[in-house]
Each structure stands twice: as C-alpha cells, then as structure tokens.
Design an enzyme around this catalytic site. Structure first.
Site, PDB file in Angstrom:
ATOM      1  N   HIS A 189     -13.944  -9.867 -28.013  1.00  0.00           N
ATOM      2  CA  HIS A 189     -14.717  -9.481 -26.829  1.00  0.00           C
ATOM      3  C   HIS A 189     -16.127 -10.049 -26.936  1.00  0.00           C
ATOM      4  CE1 HIS A 189     -12.093  -6.283 -24.959  1.00  0.00           C
ATOM      5  NE2 HIS A 189     -11.472  -6.486 -26.108  1.00  0.00           N
ATOM      6  N   GLU A 211     -15.545 -12.637 -20.431  1.00  0.00           N
ATOM      7  CA  GLU A 211     -15.939 -12.784 -21.838  1.00  0.00           C
ATOM      8  C   GLU A 211     -15.394 -14.098 -22.399  1.00  0.00           C
ATOM      9  OE1 GLU A 211     -16.257  -7.950 -22.175  1.00  0.00           O
ATOM     10  OE2 GLU A 211     -14.890  -8.968 -23.543  1.00  0.00           O
ATOM     11  N   GLU A 242     -17.020  -7.828 -31.167  1.00  0.00           N
ATOM     12  CA  GLU A 242     -17.909  -8.127 -30.044  1.00  0.00           C
ATOM     13  C   GLU A 242     -18.752  -9.317 -30.492  1.00  0.00           C
ATOM     14  OE1 GLU A 242     -17.901  -6.842 -27.098  1.00  0.00           O
ATOM     15  OE2 GLU A 242     -16.917  -4.891 -27.266  1.00  0.00           O
ATOM     16  N   HIS A 302     -11.175  -9.025 -21.073  1.00  0.00           N
ATOM     17  CA  HIS A 302     -12.194  -8.962 -20.019  1.00  0.00           C
ATOM     18  C   HIS A 302     -12.499 -10.362 -19.513  1.00  0.00           C
ATOM     19  CE1 HIS A 302     -13.216  -4.925 -21.998  1.00  0.00           C
ATOM     20  NE2 HIS A 302     -12.419  -4.748 -20.966  1.00  0.00           N
TER      21      HIS A 302
HETATM   22  O1  0X9 Z   1     -15.504  -1.542 -23.495  1.00  0.00           O
HETATM   23  C1  0X9 Z   1     -14.723  -2.282 -24.090  1.00  0.00           C
HETATM   24  O2  0X9 Z   1     -13.553  -2.416 -23.781  1.00  0.00           O
HETATM   25  C2  0X9 Z   1     -15.242  -3.089 -25.276  1.00  0.00           C
HETATM   26  N1  0X9 Z   1     -16.547  -3.567 -25.050  1.00  0.00           N
HETATM   27  S1  0X9 Z   1     -16.842  -4.688 -23.917  1.00  0.00           S
HETATM   28  O3  0X9 Z   1     -18.271  -4.770 -23.780  1.00  0.00           O
HETATM   29  N2  0X9 Z   1     -16.339  -6.057 -24.415  1.00  0.00           N
HETATM   30  O4  0X9 Z   1     -16.180  -4.324 -22.719  1.00  0.00           O
HETATM   31  C3  0X9 Z   1     -15.304  -2.210 -26.491  1.00  0.00           C
HETATM   32  C4  0X9 Z   1     -13.985  -1.724 -26.954  1.00  0.00           C
HETATM   33  C5  0X9 Z   1     -14.105  -1.024 -28.267  1.00  0.00           C
HETATM   34  N3  0X9 Z   1     -13.974   0.367 -28.149  1.00  0.00           N
HETATM   35  C6  0X9 Z   1     -15.033   1.234 -28.046  1.00  0.00           C
HETATM   36  N4  0X9 Z   1     -16.245   0.790 -28.009  1.00  0.00           N
HETATM   37  N5  0X9 Z   1     -14.790   2.519 -28.042  1.00  0.00           N
HETATM   38 ZN    ZN Z   2     -14.677  -6.825 -23.551  1.00  0.00          ZN
END
Ligand code: 0X9
Ligand code: ZN
Length: 707
Positions: free
Chosen positions: A568, A438, A641, A435
C-alpha cells in the site's frame, strides 16, 4: 546519369552463403528463407520460431569487434573504417560506404590502438584502412600503429574535413563520382541515432550519407550536394534534429527533398524501416542506447544490417520497449533479431514476443499523465510480466487469478525454479493495488519480479530463495479502480473498486474480507464513503479472487503460503495484525505468532527504515486482508505502507513522482527477500524452528538476510 546497381554481390554474397542464415530480397522475388539452427544461436528462445543473436561486448569497442567477427568469421575484409571511440560523429557517414564496400567498422581510442582492436585488424587483414576524422579525433600515432601491425601493402589513410560534416562530404567525394548517386541521405551530425538508422537505407539505395548541423547547412555539405546532383534527398530526423530552415536550404539545391522522421529517435528509426526496408525485414538489428556515447553500438552494425536488408531499430537500456520500436516490429514481424550491445533479457523477450504474437499491443489508454509516464499502466504491466515469462520460461509462470468487476484480468506470476512443477516448497504471497491510487505498489511488485528473475543467475541469495520457495505476486488487485484513477489523463484520487451499490460506485476492497467484517467501526456502511465495506463480506469479485487463490494453495489440508505482504501507499510503515482491535494479543492470536509478527516486522523495518507497529495503531480497520489471512490460515501477513512518510499533502503522499520509484522500490529489496526467506519456517525467527518446523526444511539464510 549512371545508376548504381541496387545490390552488389561479390564478397557479400560469399559472406551470405557462408553464414547460410538468410535470403536476399531482390527484384520482388523472395527466395526461400534458410534459417539458422536456433540451437547454434546464443539466446534463441525455446519454442519460438523467432531467433535472437547477441553481438555484445562490454563497450562500443568490443561490440564493434563482435560485429566484425560475425561479418567476417574467416577474416579477409577488403576495407576497415576506423571510428573514434570517444567521438564518432566523423564516422557516421562511413556506415553505408562500409556496407557498399563490404567492409567493417571498428572503433579505436583516439590516442592509441588497444590490443583487442589491433588483433581484430590483423585478423581482418584489410587492403585498406580509412581513418575517419582529423588528428583531434584519431591521432597520427594510431595511423602509425595500424600501419605497423598490418602488411606493408596496406593503404592506411585519413578521411577528414574540418568537422564531422566536412568529413562526411570528403568521404562522399572520394566514393561517388559526379552525378553517381540518384539519392542522397542527410542527417544531423548531432543526432547520431538518425544517421545510424539511415545507414542501411542509404546502403540499400547505393546512396551517400551527408551530415548537417541541427540549424545550419555547412558550406561543405552544400557544395557536395551541388556536385552530386541527386534526383532526391531524404532528410532523416525530425525538426529538432534537422530544422525546417536547413531542410529548406537543401531544397533550394535539390527540389525533391523529403523528410523521414518520427517524434523521437526510436520513431525515426521505425519510419526509416517502414519506408525503405518494409518487407523487413526478415530480420532487424536492434541496438541499445545507453551510456554517454548513446547509440555508439549501432554504427558498426550498419554494414551487417545492410548486408541483410535489415533496418536498425533502437531500444533503451531499461526493460521498456519504446512504442515506436514495438510498432515497427509488429508491422514487420521479423523472424530474426541481431542484437548489438547490451539489451536486457526482458527487452529481448519483447522483441521476440511482439514478433511471434505472444505479446499483443495493449490499448493506449488509460495511461499515466506525461510527467509520470515512467509508471507502468495496466497494459504496460501486462506486457512486462508476460515478457518476463518469455525471458525466463523456467522461472516464471504468468496467470490470472480471476476477473475484476468490469472484467479485467487480475494478473499474477508464480516464481520458482522449474516453475511448471508444483512442489511443496514454502509459499510467499505479495500483492499490490487494493487501492486504485496507490500506484507505487505496482512498481514495487514489478521490482520484485525483476529482482527474482534477473538476479537468479547472478545473486546467490536470490538463487537460493527461488530454488527453495514458491513466490506468488498479484500485481494489481484493483484494475478497474486503477483505470478510473487514470482516466482522462489525470489522477482522480480514486481508492475503491468500481462496483456500483446504492447509487454510488465502489467498495474498499481492503474492508471486504470475511474476518470480523464490519465489526468494529473500522469501515463504513455508507456507499459513498472512501472505506465502504460493501453490502456483505466478499461482495467484491476482487477480494473473492484473492480468497479463492489463497484457498487453492491448501494441499492436504495445509496452506502452503506462509508469509505475505500487501503493498500500500503510504507512510513508511510495516503493519501486522490485528487491525480490528487495539489489543495486541487477543484470544484469536497465539502468543508465539505475536512474537513472530513483532520480530519479523522489526527485522524488516530495520532493513528498509520503516516503522513497525500493529496495524490498529494506525487506525482500526475491519475486514482487511491481513486480518483474514492470519486468522484463516495462520499466514504471517503484513501491510507495507510504502514511501513517503505521512506529509499531510494528499498529492505528494499518494502519488510520489516517478523520479523516486527506482530508489523507493530498491529500498525494500532486503525486506522482501527476508519475507521470502522467513517462509521456510517463520517460527525460526523466534528460535522455535525445532518445535514448529521439525521435518520441514529450514533453508539457512544467506549472509545479510537477517538484517
Ligand atoms: O486503510 C487501509 O486499508 C490501509 N492504509 S491505506 O492508507 N493504504 O489505505 C491500512 C491497512 C492496515 N490496517 C490498519 N491500519 N488497521
Ligand atoms: Zn492502501
């Protein structure tokens, strides 16, 4: 008016011959350069023709002694200038004078002579010792001690005015007859870096160095300028170092007064180099700015640099080579560096790499906004990882796993002992910046690279892990989105890549992987959405590059990578598969694997204070990286995260200020080392090494690695 000769030979010429390492540049004719045997120089890099020599030490006292020993390997200095180790402003003017008299500069503590400095004085056996500054800088007691340890014929005297400017004027008056110098250098007593950078230039022109205050021209300095009657004055330092008012006051005495400066001390040193020592500079003495005394390591280097017609440039105590220093090196391409003080291996590698062309100056934009300029942008990241490879050639190999949609390289590093050999050691993958906004993830990846390289020689755990694993780091999977996020000098909250589809830009790379892609409402089919999954699985070149790299690590049908973290921001979470379902143990996960995931996540969370949970507990995602890595290869794959916890403020959440980076990246050191350790046999963490890993080496964890 008597003109001073540009160069004096005598003792210096003898010294040069004795060292046999370089040529004088004289009268426009450049004699052949005789190089030192690189093998004799500590820290010379493998194949490069550029050599580095460290004149280090634990403090400015030791650095000065090391330089003195280099200048006078057989002793016999005609004169030593003694500078106050706690207050060296009074000694700044001694730099070019010591150079002119073929002498050395040593530091002493103000109240007594330390044993090491005393020994060096005895070894040098000078005919004269000049103590710079009044009794408040260096006590009478020190003069007595110096006189006691040296021959009775030694002249030990004090050069002092009522302040540092007065001392500089007194030294000039003692050293130069009326009208004896056609050029005078002036710097601020409060900007020692500028005065030090001026040193080799002043020595080159046979000029005295006088000092002023930032906003006032002291009467003593003015009187000395009047007495000297120079043709011109060079003021070294920008307007915040020496104000325009002071410059104007000097101009009233010497009409041809010229400022030589840059935006900061690094740039001013570069400007001095470009103006006075441009041919450089077959060599450059680089020098650290660190600690309370700032540039103290530079002062004793002035006679050494002057003897080689080399400029003095500055580098900071971290791993970032300032752009002005870099540009001075690119302009001069010196073949040798002498490094005074403690400069990191990575900065040393940058000095060498920019000189021998292995590093190139990156495009200046897109760059971080000024308030976050400590973050590494793409170009700075590339420089840093390539410099790390130059610094640690046996440990680090830098390569690209492929190109982004817009054609940027997706840079990666392999880290292992004997990195050029492909072994069957267990593999670990860490990646960052799926992302684009990030940014902290990139810093975390760079932190891991630094930890594994700089720690290899000093940290037994790091050493053991690098010896027994192959660690792969992909620093920024989404360089296009990153460039867009930084474009125009402000943040854009841009998350996706920059691939157009359906009239809009960008696919969420972390919804584009090929396991249960778009299955379960954990992504969007709308191209405008922040979590658009793309028109098909693997439609993004970035996810394909990651996929193909991981596939390339399959040897004899076995994936070598055993554990993985994708970095992330944000939430302070450690997430494990699956994301596509809320079910903890669906039929596509083995019960033992689930136990390993939970155990590893909890152990790492214990180490960094994050919260461990199944990724779908946060929210459902489909087509994300860790689901695919686990399903396809059985890799124990986690999402970190990073800092901060959810605050509800988008700005603070996604874009933590640079001030937290050092703390928040160091916070994950233990967890990342544990991830690397666990690759040896992930099932060992649930006590099932014998069942799953018989025959493969399970490296015993170092103390502390199990949390
Ligand atoms: O949404 C995502 O891709 C990740 N969070 S972010 O805020 N960095 O965008 C999380 C990915 C992990 N998978 C799940 N939460 N299901
Ligand atoms: Zn992310």
């Amino acid at each position: 008016m008597m003109m001073r000769p540009r160069f004096r030979f005598g003792a210096r010429a003898r010294l040069l011959t004795a060292l046999g390492v370089f040529a004088l540049i004289c009268g426009g004719v450049e004699p052949p350069v005789v190089r030192a045997d690189p093998a004799q120089l500590a820290g010379a890099f493998g194949s490069s023709t550029v050599t580095t020599e460290r004149l280090g030490g634990t403090d400015q006292y030791a650095v000065a002694v090391a330089i003195s020993q280099r200048l006078f390997p057989h002793g016999g200095a005609p004169v030593v200038y003694l500078a106050g180790g706690q207050n060296y402003a009074d000694a700044l003017a001694a730099g070019p004078i010591a150079a002119r008299e073929d002498g050395a500069i040593l530091y002493t503590a103000g109240s007594s002579l330390t044993a090491a400095v005393g020994r060096e004085l005895v070894r040098l056996a000078p005919a004269r010792v000049e103590v710079m500054g009044g009794a408040s800088v260096i006590a009478d007691n020190v003069l007595d001690q110096v006189a006691t340890i040296l021959a009775p014929t030694t002249v030990v005297e004090r050069v002092a005015g009522s302040d540092a400017c007065g001392t500089a004027a007194a030294l000039s008056a003692r050293s130069f007859g009326r009208s004896a110098a056609s050029t005078v250098f002036v710097a601020s007593a409060q900007s020692p870096a500028d005065a030090i950078a001026a040193g080799p230039a002043a020595a080159q022109l046979g000029s005295p160095l006088l000092l002023v205050n930032a906003t006032s021209l002291p009467a003593t300095t003015a009187a000395e300028l009047v007495r000297l009657e120079p043709d011109r004055v060079f003021v070294v330092g920008n307007a915040s170092a020496v104000s325009d008012e002071v410059l104007n006051a000097i101009e009233l005495i010497v009409p041809e007064t010229v400022r030589v400066s840059g935006a900061d001390a690094y740039a001013t040193a570069g400007a001095v180099a470009a103006r006075f020592l441009p041919r450089a500079a077959t060599e450059v003495a680089a020098e650290v700015m660190a600690g309370a005394l700032g540039y103290a390591d530079g002062l004793p280097a002035v006679p050494l640099a002057a003897a080689r017609q080399a400029p003095i440039l500055f580098v900071p105590a971290n791993d970032v080579l300032p752009n002005p220093t870099r540009d001075a090196i690119v302009a001069a391409r010196p073949s040798r560096f002498v490094i005074a003080g403690s400069v990191s291996e990575v900065v040393r590698a940058q000095l060498v790499g920019f000189s021998d062309g292995r590093l190139t100056v990156p495009a200046p934009t897109p760059a971080y906004p000024a308030y976050d300029s400590g973050y590494h942008d793409y170009g700075e990241m590339v420089t840093l990882i390539k410099a790390t490879e130059i610094a640690y050639p046996t440990l680090v190999h830098v390569f690209s796993i492929g190109k982004s949609y817009e054609g940027r390289d997706i840079w990666a590093a392999k880290i292992s002992e004997n990195v050029s050999i492909d072994t069957d050691e267990p593999g670990v993958l860490v990646d960052a910046l799926h992302h684009a906004d990030e940014h902290l993830g990139v810093e975390q990846a760079l932190y891991l690279l630094a930890t594994l390289t700089s720690g290899y020689a000093t940290d037994p755990t790091v050493h053991q892990l690098v010896d027994s694993r192959v660690i792969w780091i992909v620093f920024a999977l989404n360089p296009d989105g990153w460039a867009y996020d930084l474009s125009g000098g402000q943040y854009h909250y841009w998350r996706k890549n920059r691939q157009p589809y359906g009239g809009y830009y960008g696919t969420d790379i972390n919804r584009n992987y090929g396991y249960r892609w778009a299955c379960c409402g954990g992504s969007s089919s709308r191209p405008l959405a922040y979590n658009f999954h793309g028109p098909s699985a693997w439609s993004t070149p970035e996810a394909r590059a990651l996929r193909d790299f991981v596939a390339s690590r399959v040897v004899n049908g076995v994936e070598q990578i055993k554990t993985h973290v994708t970095l992330h921001v944000n939430g302070e979470l450690i997430l494990y598969p699956y994301g596509y379902t809320k079910t903890a143990l669906p039929s596509d996960m083995k019960a033992d694997d689930y136990a390993v995931f939970v155990k590893m996540a909890q152990t790492m969370a214990h180490m960094n204070g994050y919260t461990a949970e199944q990724s779908s507990h946060l929210y459902i995602t489909d087509g994300d990286e860790i689901d695919w890595l686990y399903h396809q290869y059985g890799i124990f794959s986690f999402t970190f995260e990073l800092y901060p916890k959810e605050l509800g403020s988008l700005t603070a959440d996604v874009y933590p200020p640079y001030s937290v980076v050092a703390t928040q990246t160091a916070r994950n050191r233990g967890a990342l080392l544990y991830l690397i350790y666990a690759a040896g046999c992930p099932y060992a963490v649930i006590g099932k090494a014998a069942q799953y890993c018989s025959g493969s080496p399970v490296v015993t964890p170092s103390s502390g690695l199990l949390g």
